[in-house]
Scaffold this motif. Structure first.
Motif, PDB file in Angstrom:
ATOM      1  N   SER A 104     -23.890 -17.696  -4.770  1.00 16.01           N
ATOM      2  CA  SER A 104     -23.756 -18.986  -4.066  1.00 16.01           C
ATOM      3  C   SER A 104     -24.797 -19.987  -4.558  1.00 16.01           C
TER       4      SER A 104
ATOM      5  N   GLN B 266     -18.427 -21.101   1.003  1.00 14.09           N
ATOM      6  CA  GLN B 266     -18.252 -19.785   1.615  1.00 14.09           C
ATOM      7  C   GLN B 266     -18.160 -19.926   3.142  1.00 14.09           C
TER       8      GLN B 266
ATOM      9  N   ASP C 183     -16.249 -20.739  -3.583  1.00 19.79           N
ATOM     10  CA  ASP C 183     -17.154 -19.649  -3.206  1.00 19.79           C
ATOM     11  C   ASP C 183     -16.398 -18.730  -2.248  1.00 19.79           C
TER      12      ASP C 183
HETATM   13 MG   LIG Z   1     -22.624 -16.289  -1.263  1.00 21.54          MG
END
Ligand SMILES: [Mg+2]
Ligand SMILES: Nc1ncnc2c1ncn2[C@@H]1O[C@H](COP(=O)(O)OP(=O)(O)OP(=O)(O)O)[C@@H](O)[C@H]1O
Lengths: 407, 225
Positions: free
Chosen positions: B45, B90, B166
């Motif tokens: 990330s 995410q 993500d």
């Molecule tokens: Mg991540």
């Protein structure tokens, strides 16, 4: 993003937090409200004082014994016996004075007045015939003091309605009745109209008698308390002031105006002093109200800072999606300006309501200063700008990823 | 073209220093379809945020189409994020208390697209990800998978040349994951660059290049075809 969209979004946000929105603008409402109310009240009382002073008689100069050092508020002038009726006559007759229309003299003192068992303390004003016209005092009944009353030292009296009520109660048939002033019997020949407490001797409990009678029979004096001079018109007031001043200096054998044993005041002087006093008061009170406005502004800043902190994540999302600094600043500024302008408008409403109510209760003229309303809204807008600026900057400066991580 | 040169990212938290990225260098050319894989906490990330111009590396340089991001002003970066990059987080990062439709419209609003066009495109995109009946739902009225699909629709709104995702299928059942990957495939076929973080082999297998991160280091970078 267009401005109107930002405004729309801000309104949505503010609607979600109704309670908070309401409480945070309360400070602005009260601040703007009190500024408006005090400005209106100040204006109203000033107008009212002006009207009263103008009601004293037009183009009026008042000459009183004693030095002029402390203007019209000077007390104890009656004890000084430097002014004589001859001074008044000289002002009227002198060929060096061409600015004067009319001259009246007055001697006042307080005595006990009685009718039967009724007793009251009154101000006796010994006056010359033209006194009533110069001082704008109208008669509602009977006649006023005449020249023959002066010449013959008659014991006649013109009374004010308040005095009449005090002495005669509900009876209205008092013309021709006699009253006692310090044991001397006077016949009532006239009644004046009811006037406000507009001057020293036109007050509520006054008995007017011939000047000569007052001087010789009632009080045994040879001086007078005041000379009232009516100038030809407003433009010659200053000239009249000078001409009279020099004439009296000469008559009193004084060299310079600094030695004067009399004072000359005009309505304009009076107006100026009173206006100054009320203006100072209004400014002082409005200043205090303005401070509450600043406190209100700090409240807005506080709430905006909380909003920015609460919405840190939202700001992060917006920046991640491409919002520029300017857009973020604008968004938060618009929010705080909406808050303060809303508060400002409600404050104007409150202020006007309060001033209409108060002027009504105090029987003052209600003057709505429309420019003060405009001013209030502009000021509210500025408060929004000033106090919203820092929180908006804070929001705009957030780094997108830091803001997104904020929990 | 994206170019990372000796990128490191360290977080200092009191006395604890975490190295999320450790001297990473690679290039991604226009039109590539890349997957980034690696264990949890390996820095995927973090890398994605740097690629998306959301975060600044502690050292090293990152240039987009030949311009070093360090030399760009905040507003310039905002413009790039708005017009060139579509980002699927995410954690979704949808605006709270804001309808799915409005969320998808937001990047277009910042780009100055007219309101009717914005609304039309946002509707089309939401229908494409199967949320035609949830236009007015706010994020807290949507399931995890639905939120993820709103985030995907939002990332596609500006038709970006670079799509960064993500774990875009992390919360989706297999059939929907396939659909989403079909959309990415389609975009890549049209010439868009697509970078996907994933822990699913099946997803990685559909890309053309796989970069593997472990403890902030690239341990492999292989072409899959
Ligand atoms: Mg991540
Ligand atoms: N703000 C931060 N402060 C301190 N450490 C951080 C911060 N953000 C991330 N880290 C650390 O950096 C490392 C990399 O984090 P990152 O989020 O990039 O991992 P990831 O590969 O995306 O993991 P996952 O697959 O679980 O999402 C982790 O060890 C994490 O604890």
């Amino acid at each position: 993003m267009k401005l109107q969209e930002l405004v729309g979004e801000s309104l949505t946000v503010l609607k979600v937090n109704k309670m908070r929105t309401g409480l945070s603008i309360l400070g602005i409402i009260i601040g703007i409200g009190s500024v408006i109310a005090l400005m209106t009240l100040g204006e109203a009382s000033q107008q009212s004082v002006k009207q009263r002073i103008e009601a004293l008689g037009s183009n009026l100069l008042v000459i009183r014994p004693g030095s002029s050092s402390s203007g019209f508020l000077r007390g104890g002038g009656g004890d000084v016996s430097t002014l004589k009726l001859a001074d008044a006559q000289a002002i009227a007759d002198s060929n060096r004075i061409n600015t004067v229309e009319n001259v009246a003299a007055e001697y006042t003192s307080a005595v006990q007045a009685a009718y039967g068992k009724n007793n009251t303390r009154v101000t006796v004003a010994g006056v010359t015939p033209n006194y009533f016209s110069i001082r704008n005092i109208e008669l509602t009944l009977g006649r006023s003091i005449s020249q023959s009353d002066i010449d013959l030292l008659t014991k006649v009296a013109v009374i004010s309605p308040t005095t009449a009520e005090e002495l005669f109660g509900q009876t209205t048939r008092y013309l021709g009745q006699t009253i006692k002033l310090d044991g001397n019997t006077f016949t009532i020949v006239g009644v004046t109209e009811a006037t406000g407490s507009t001057g020293r001797s036109s007050g509520s409990e006054t008995v007017y008698v011939p000047l000569s009678t007052a001087q010789r029979i009632l009080f045994g004096v040879s001086h007078i308390s005041s000379i009232y001079v009516q100038a030809r018109n407003e433009d010659v007031m200053a000239a009249a002031h000078n001409q009279i001043g020099y004439l009296l200096l000469e008559r009193h054998k004084l060299k310079t105006p600094a030695d004067a044993d009399f004072s000359i005041t005009s309505q304009a002087d009076l107006l100026e002093t009173v206006t100054e006093v009320t203006e100072t008061f209004t400014m002082l009170l409005t200043g205090i109200a303005a401070i509450s406005l600043i406190v209100g502004g700090i409240g807005i800043m506080n709430i905006m800072l909380i909003t920015v902190t609460e919405r840190t994540r939202e700001i992060g999302i917006r920046k991640a999606l491409g919002a520029k600094k300017k857009t973020i600043i604008l968004q938060f500024l618009i929010e705080s300006i909406i808050l303060t302008v809303m508060g400002g408008i409600m404050g104007v409403g409150l202020g006007l309501g309060v001033s209409v109510l108060l002027t009504h209760l105090m029987s003052l003229p209600t003057i709505i200063a429309y420019n003060s309303i405009m001013l209030a809204v502009v000021v509210a807008c500025c408060i929004g700008l000033v106090f919203g600026w820092y929180p908006a900057q804070k929001a705009a400066k957030l780094q997108p990823i830091e803001a997104l991580r904020y929990e | 073209m994206l170019e990372l040169t000796n990128i490191s990212k360290t977080y200092v938290n009191g006395s604890i220093v975490t190295t999320a990225l450790d001297n990473v260098s690679f290039k991604i050319h226009q039109g590539e379809f890349v997957s980034i894989v690696g264990p949890s906490g390996s820095g995927k990330s973090t890398l994605m945020h740097i690629l998306g111009a959301l975060d600044i590396p502690t050292s090293g340089s990152y240039s987009i189409n030949g311009t070093n991001t360090e030399k760009m002003k905040d507003d310039q970066l905002a413009e790039i994020r708005n017009k060139e990059i579509g980002f699927i987080f995410q954690a979704y990062n949808l605006l709270p208390r804001t309808s799915a439709l409005k969320n998808v419209m937001l990047p277009m609003a910042y780009a100055g697209v007219s309101k009717t066009k914005r609304e039309q495109r946002a509707k089309e995109l939401l229908e494409a990800v199967g949320l035609g009946d949830k236009l007015t739902n706010t994020p807290n009225q949507l399931s995890g998978g639905q939120k993820q699909r709103v985030a995907i629709a939002r990332a596609l709104a500006m038709n970006p040349t670079l799509l960064l995702a993500d774990e875009p299928t992390g919360n989706l059942p297999t059939n929907q994951s396939v659909e989403i990957m079909d959309i990415f495939q389609q975009l890549n076929n049209e010439g868009h660059t697509v970078v996907v973080i994933t822990h699913e082999e099946a997803i990685a297998a559909r890309t053309k290049r796989m970069i593997t991160l472990v403890d902030g280091k690239i341990i492999s970078d292989e072409d899959l075809i």
